[in-house]
Design a protein around this motif. Structure first.
Motif, PDB file in Angstrom:
ATOM      1  N   LEU A  31       1.619   6.888   2.390  1.00 32.76           N
ATOM      2  CA  LEU A  31       0.413   6.083   2.264  1.00 32.76           C
ATOM      3  C   LEU A  31       0.388   5.245   0.992  1.00 32.76           C
ATOM      4  O   LEU A  31      -0.226   4.176   0.963  1.00 32.76           O
ATOM      5  N   ASP A  32       1.062   5.713  -0.078  1.00 32.68           N
ATOM      6  CA  ASP A  32       1.058   4.903  -1.305  1.00 32.68           C
ATOM      7  C   ASP A  32       2.133   3.813  -1.267  1.00 32.68           C
ATOM      8  O   ASP A  32       2.317   3.081  -2.235  1.00 32.68           O
ATOM      9  N   ARG A  33       2.841   3.707  -0.125  1.00 30.24           N
ATOM     10  CA  ARG A  33       3.822   2.630   0.029  1.00 30.24           C
ATOM     11  C   ARG A  33       3.442   1.670   1.152  1.00 30.24           C
ATOM     12  O   ARG A  33       4.211   0.747   1.465  1.00 30.24           O
ATOM     13  N   ILE A  34       2.289   1.874   1.782  1.00 32.22           N
ATOM     14  CA  ILE A  34       1.866   0.955   2.840  1.00 32.22           C
ATOM     15  C   ILE A  34       1.821  -0.471   2.283  1.00 32.22           C
ATOM     16  O   ILE A  34       1.288  -0.716   1.199  1.00 32.22           O
ATOM     17  N   MET A  35       2.391  -1.391   3.024  1.00 32.02           N
ATOM     18  CA  MET A  35       2.532  -2.758   2.550  1.00 32.02           C
ATOM     19  C   MET A  35       1.413  -3.649   3.084  1.00 32.02           C
ATOM     20  O   MET A  35       0.645  -3.246   3.958  1.00 32.02           O
ATOM     21  N   MET A  49      -5.244  -7.751  -1.293  1.00 32.32           N
ATOM     22  CA  MET A  49      -4.263  -8.053  -2.341  1.00 32.32           C
ATOM     23  C   MET A  49      -3.747  -9.469  -2.138  1.00 32.32           C
ATOM     24  O   MET A  49      -3.649  -9.957  -1.003  1.00 32.32           O
ATOM     25  N   ALA A  50      -3.416 -10.139  -3.228  1.00 34.88           N
ATOM     26  CA  ALA A  50      -2.933 -11.514  -3.170  1.00 34.88           C
ATOM     27  C   ALA A  50      -1.464 -11.553  -2.781  1.00 34.88           C
ATOM     28  O   ALA A  50      -0.647 -10.798  -3.312  1.00 34.88           O
ATOM     29  N   CYS A  51      -1.123 -12.451  -1.845  1.00 37.94           N
ATOM     30  CA  CYS A  51       0.273 -12.654  -1.463  1.00 37.94           C
ATOM     31  C   CYS A  51       1.014 -13.274  -2.652  1.00 37.94           C
ATOM     32  O   CYS A  51       0.561 -14.283  -3.217  1.00 37.94           O
ATOM     33  N   PRO A  52       2.158 -12.701  -3.062  1.00 40.25           N
ATOM     34  CA  PRO A  52       2.865 -13.255  -4.221  1.00 40.25           C
ATOM     35  C   PRO A  52       3.470 -14.637  -3.954  1.00 40.25           C
ATOM     36  O   PRO A  52       3.798 -15.350  -4.904  1.00 40.25           O
ATOM     37  N   SER A  53       3.592 -15.028  -2.694  1.00 38.70           N
ATOM     38  CA  SER A  53       4.195 -16.326  -2.380  1.00 38.70           C
ATOM     39  C   SER A  53       3.175 -17.458  -2.327  1.00 38.70           C
ATOM     40  O   SER A  53       3.380 -18.523  -2.913  1.00 38.70           O
ATOM     41  N   ASP A  59       0.787  -3.368  -5.416  1.00 37.25           N
ATOM     42  CA  ASP A  59       0.931  -3.194  -6.860  1.00 37.25           C
ATOM     43  C   ASP A  59       0.381  -1.823  -7.241  1.00 37.25           C
ATOM     44  O   ASP A  59      -0.040  -1.045  -6.386  1.00 37.25           O
ATOM     45  N   GLU A  60       0.384  -1.501  -8.519  1.00 34.97           N
ATOM     46  CA  GLU A  60      -0.044  -0.160  -8.959  1.00 34.97           C
ATOM     47  C   GLU A  60      -1.484   0.136  -8.554  1.00 34.97           C
ATOM     48  O   GLU A  60      -1.825   1.260  -8.187  1.00 34.97           O
ATOM     49  N   HIS A  61      -2.338  -0.879  -8.591  1.00 30.55           N
ATOM     50  CA  HIS A  61      -3.744  -0.675  -8.254  1.00 30.55           C
ATOM     51  C   HIS A  61      -3.923  -0.337  -6.779  1.00 30.55           C
ATOM     52  O   HIS A  61      -4.821   0.426  -6.408  1.00 30.55           O
TER      53      HIS A  61
END
Length: 406
Positions: free
Chosen positions: A19-23, A78-82, A66-68
């Motif tokens: 669960l802490d790796r869900i993208m 979360m904001a898309c990095p692209s 990210d960590e948060h």
């Protein structure tokens, strides 16, 4: 499969999801002044998705938390990095398939559905979904939502396949086509993912919404005709419970009755043997121990035998229809089906289940309510199902996800 409290099984690829790796997946709405992302931008992600699911459908860019955002919180964005656009779409970090919003917020049992060719699995699942939508949700005061084969945007593969099957049954009045066998080592058919939400209470006694995410997969009967195909069904190794659809026409006493598929005379116990062997291999269970995965052994097409069953037989009757699983009624049906199997020359099924599984229960159901014309595959009337929900409710009660009355 042993999972931690921070791990669930993906309802689409059946591999563990941390669960802490869900993208997150880009929604395609870029921030002002940024270049938008397009489906299929990432070849490596597309390759991995194809290898995991067999789906070549282009997907939007997927990015890690990210960590948060590593702590699973439904509603996070979360904001898309692209492209800088905000997204709250969560995806499996194995197969990049969009996950239902309630995934990880409650129990997520994997329920496999297996059976021999022409045993009625596709008809059963199509009718079960209709009953969940129209009747069971109201009975339990639950909101039941479907993803995957019925809803574009979530899942993969052929869209709306279940709607097509239901249209065949309820509008065209014909039996749907048989499910095609999976090819290769990966299961390519898209499962049906069900989210069940209803009012509940927390440990502290506060009102809260309780969510259950279930995954159901209608496998082709050919996938269980030999042990090699059974091994290829890796989703069975992740199943918390199994619904095994068995054809009563394959019992020795019924070999000459109309409706029997003469091209597949395999007795039901052979399907059970292959499934049990696979589960032992998958979970490392020795032959001296019983398999802990609960089995709902469901005999379909029971409408063919209603005329010869006496009045008052619980297989024909309707149990109490409260917002709980009726254990007494379920046990009565089990006992009567067991007696019928002995009468039909299939007592070996009971012997095998008792020796190999810790928990099993018999069910007698009719998805259609009356026999179709097997020569033309035409229905004489729209489906009037009988007891199709019982196996699923029993499994949910076994896992203490719905109440049970004795």
């Amino acid at each position: 499969m042993i999972l931690t409290s921070k791990t669930c099984v993906c309802p689409f690829c059946y591999f563990p999801v941390e669960l802490d790796r869900i993208m997150f997946q880009c929604e395609g709405r870029q921030a002002p002044g940024r270049t938008p992302c397009e489906p299929g931008d990432d070849d490596e992600q597309a390759k991995q998705r194809y290898e995991m699911t067999g789906s070549s459908e282009p997907i939007m860019k997927v990015f890690g938390p990210d960590e948060h955002h590593k702590h699973f919180r439904s509603g996070d964005r979360m904001a898309c990095p692209s492209c800088g656009g905000m997204s709250g779409i969560r995806v499996c970090h194995n197969c990049y398939t969009q996950l239902p919003p309630a995934f990880g917020a409650g129990a997520s049992p994997m329920i496999g559905m297996v059976g021999a060719k022409a045993s009625g699995k596709t008809v059963y699942m199509s009718v079960l979904v209709n009953e969940l939508q129209k009747r069971i949700g109201q009975r339990f005061q639950a909101s039941i939502t479907f993803f995957g084969g019925m809803r574009p945007g979530i899942g993969f593969g052929e869209k709306n396949w279940l709607r097509q099957y239901q249209d065949s049954l309820y509008n065209a009045g014909v039996l749907p086509p048989q499910t095609q066998a999976a090819s290769g080592r990966v299961q390519y058919r898209e499962p049906l993912v069900v989210t069940w939400q209803q009012q509940g209470r927390s440990v502290a006694g506060r009102d809260r919404v309780k969510s259950i995410t279930m995954s159901l997969l209608d496998s082709a009967g050919e996938d269980f005709n030999d042990m090699e195909r059974v091994r290829s069904q890796h989703y069975l190794g992740s199943a918390d419970a199994l619904i095994v659809i068995l054809d009563p026409f394959q019992c020795p006493a019924h070999h000459d009755l109309p409706g029997r598929d003469s091209d597949d005379p395999e007795p039901p116990v052979d399907v059970l043997r292959r499934v049990a062997d696979m589960l032992r291999e998958r979970h490392g269970i020795s032959a001296t121990k019983k398999i802990p995965v609960p089995i709902a052994a469901v005999f379909s097409k029971m409408d063919a035998f209603y005329q010869v069953l006496p009045d008052g037989n619980p297989v024909k009757d309707v149990g109490r229809l409260g917002s709980a699983y009726d254990e007494v009624d379920g046990r009565n049906v089990h006992d009567h089906v067991e007696a019928l199997l002995e009468e039909w020359g299939s007592s070996d099924i009971t012997t095998y289940l008792r020796l190999n599984f810790k928990t099993f229960r018999y069910f007698g159901v009719s998805a259609l309510g009356s026999e179709p014309d097997y020569s033309t595959e035409q229905l004489s009337r729209p489906p009037i199902p009988h007891r199709v929900e019982d196996p699923l409710l029993w499994i949910l009660s076994q896992q203490k996800l719905i109440p049970r009355v004795n």
